[in-house]
Design a protein around this motif. Structure first.
Motif, mmCIF file in Angstrom:
data_model
loop_
_atom_site.group_PDB
_atom_site.id
_atom_site.type_symbol
_atom_site.label_atom_id
_atom_site.label_comp_id
_atom_site.label_asym_id
_atom_site.label_seq_id
_atom_site.Cartn_x
_atom_site.Cartn_y
_atom_site.Cartn_z
ATOM 1 N N ILE A 77 -9.274 -12.429 4.096
ATOM 2 C CA ILE A 77 -8.146 -12.618 3.186
ATOM 3 C C ILE A 77 -8.412 -13.760 2.214
ATOM 4 O O ILE A 77 -9.227 -14.648 2.465
ATOM 5 N N ASP A 78 -7.698 -13.705 1.105
ATOM 6 C CA ASP A 78 -7.845 -14.740 0.077
ATOM 7 C C ASP A 78 -6.670 -15.723 0.141
ATOM 8 O O ASP A 78 -5.866 -15.683 1.081
ATOM 9 N N GLY A 79 -6.554 -16.574 -0.862
ATOM 10 C CA GLY A 79 -5.493 -17.581 -0.920
ATOM 11 C C GLY A 79 -4.100 -16.985 -1.005
ATOM 12 O O GLY A 79 -3.111 -17.653 -0.689
ATOM 13 N N GLN A 80 -4.008 -15.737 -1.431
ATOM 14 C CA GLN A 80 -2.708 -15.048 -1.492
ATOM 15 C C GLN A 80 -2.376 -14.362 -0.168
ATOM 16 O O GLN A 80 -1.377 -13.687 -0.041
ATOM 17 N N ILE A 126 -3.972 -11.881 1.143
ATOM 18 C CA ILE A 126 -4.249 -10.434 1.111
ATOM 19 C C ILE A 126 -5.760 -10.223 1.181
ATOM 20 O O ILE A 126 -6.538 -11.137 0.912
ATOM 21 N N VAL A 127 -6.160 -9.017 1.552
ATOM 22 C CA VAL A 127 -7.581 -8.712 1.718
ATOM 23 C C VAL A 127 -8.302 -8.779 0.370
ATOM 24 O O VAL A 127 -7.827 -8.222 -0.630
ATOM 25 N N ILE A 171 -12.434 3.288 -6.452
ATOM 26 C CA ILE A 171 -11.487 2.710 -5.502
ATOM 27 C C ILE A 171 -10.119 2.649 -6.163
ATOM 28 O O ILE A 171 -9.980 2.125 -7.264
ATOM 29 N N ASP A 172 -9.128 3.178 -5.467
ATOM 30 C CA ASP A 172 -7.748 3.104 -5.940
ATOM 31 C C ASP A 172 -6.984 2.227 -4.953
ATOM 32 O O ASP A 172 -6.726 2.638 -3.819
ATOM 33 N N TYR A 173 -6.677 0.996 -5.393
ATOM 34 C CA TYR A 173 -5.943 0.055 -4.557
ATOM 35 C C TYR A 173 -4.454 0.324 -4.753
ATOM 36 O O TYR A 173 -3.909 0.057 -5.817
ATOM 37 N N LEU A 174 -3.800 0.851 -3.743
ATOM 38 C CA LEU A 174 -2.390 1.203 -3.854
ATOM 39 C C LEU A 174 -1.468 0.097 -3.355
ATOM 40 O O LEU A 174 -0.397 -0.134 -3.916
ATOM 41 N N ARG A 175 -1.897 -0.568 -2.294
ATOM 42 C CA ARG A 175 -1.106 -1.642 -1.689
ATOM 43 C C ARG A 175 -2.061 -2.490 -0.854
ATOM 44 O O ARG A 175 -2.873 -1.954 -0.117
ATOM 45 N N PRO A 176 -1.955 -3.810 -0.941
ATOM 46 C CA PRO A 176 -2.903 -4.645 -0.193
ATOM 47 C C PRO A 176 -2.614 -4.672 1.307
ATOM 48 O O PRO A 176 -1.477 -4.529 1.746
ATOM 49 N N PHE A 177 -3.676 -4.874 2.064
ATOM 50 C CA PHE A 177 -3.544 -5.197 3.476
ATOM 51 C C PHE A 177 -3.470 -6.708 3.587
ATOM 52 O O PHE A 177 -3.987 -7.433 2.730
ATOM 53 N N THR A 178 -2.856 -7.194 4.664
ATOM 54 C CA THR A 178 -2.745 -8.627 4.904
ATOM 55 C C THR A 178 -3.297 -8.956 6.286
ATOM 56 O O THR A 178 -3.551 -8.068 7.102
#
Length: 146
Positions: A19-22, A24-25, A66-73
């Motif tokens: 994960i990043d600073g937000q 999210i993956v 790649i189609d990013y629809l919603r991030p994983f956390t």
């Protein structure tokens, strides 16, 4: 969980290092998830039973969408679905759908074209024989060899 058009899936959890600073993956990790999932997929297919015709075959990634629809956390459990979407003359297209394992919600779709290559010549090589037959069987949704 089942997903229409898919016979194989595998599950894993998002780790802190992904994960990043937000919180999210990282975008790049989704390709790592596809790599992890396809490793399990190839084992599941039973293709190794074809012997050197399969085990000596070399495939290189040619194109990925790649189609990013919603991030994983952090801590999400991912269920990665994998299938062969198309078998061409020298390539095949793999489709990955990364879903939240508990809700079933689709978070990411990856389409990856891999090319069968002759490493010595550095050129695409036709997919033939038992390998082609097995890949076509998988693309038709018939399941693993055996």
């Amino acid at each position: 969980m089942t997903r229409p058009g898919f016979r194989f899936s595998t599950r894993f959890k998002v780790r802190y290092a992904e994960i990043d600073g937000q919180k999210i993956v990282f975008n790049s990790r989704y390709l790592e998830y596809a790599d992890y999932a396809v490793s399990g997929f190839w084992e599941w297919t039973g293709m190794a039973a074809l012997g050197p015709e399969w085990t000596a075959a070399e495939f290189n990634v040619r194109h990925t969408e790649i189609d990013y629809l919603r991030p994983f956390t952090y801590g999400d459990e991912i269920e990665a679905f994998v299938r062969i979407a198309r078998v061409g003359g020298t390539s095949l297209t793999q489709r990955f759908e990364l879903c939240h394992a508990l809700t079933g919600e689709l978070h990411c779709v990856i389409e990856m074209v891999i090319v069968h290559v002759d490493l010595d010549a550095g050129r695409p090589k036709p997919i033939e024989g038992a390998v082609r037959a097995a890949l076509e069987r998988l693309a038709a949704g018939e399941g693993p060899l055996g």
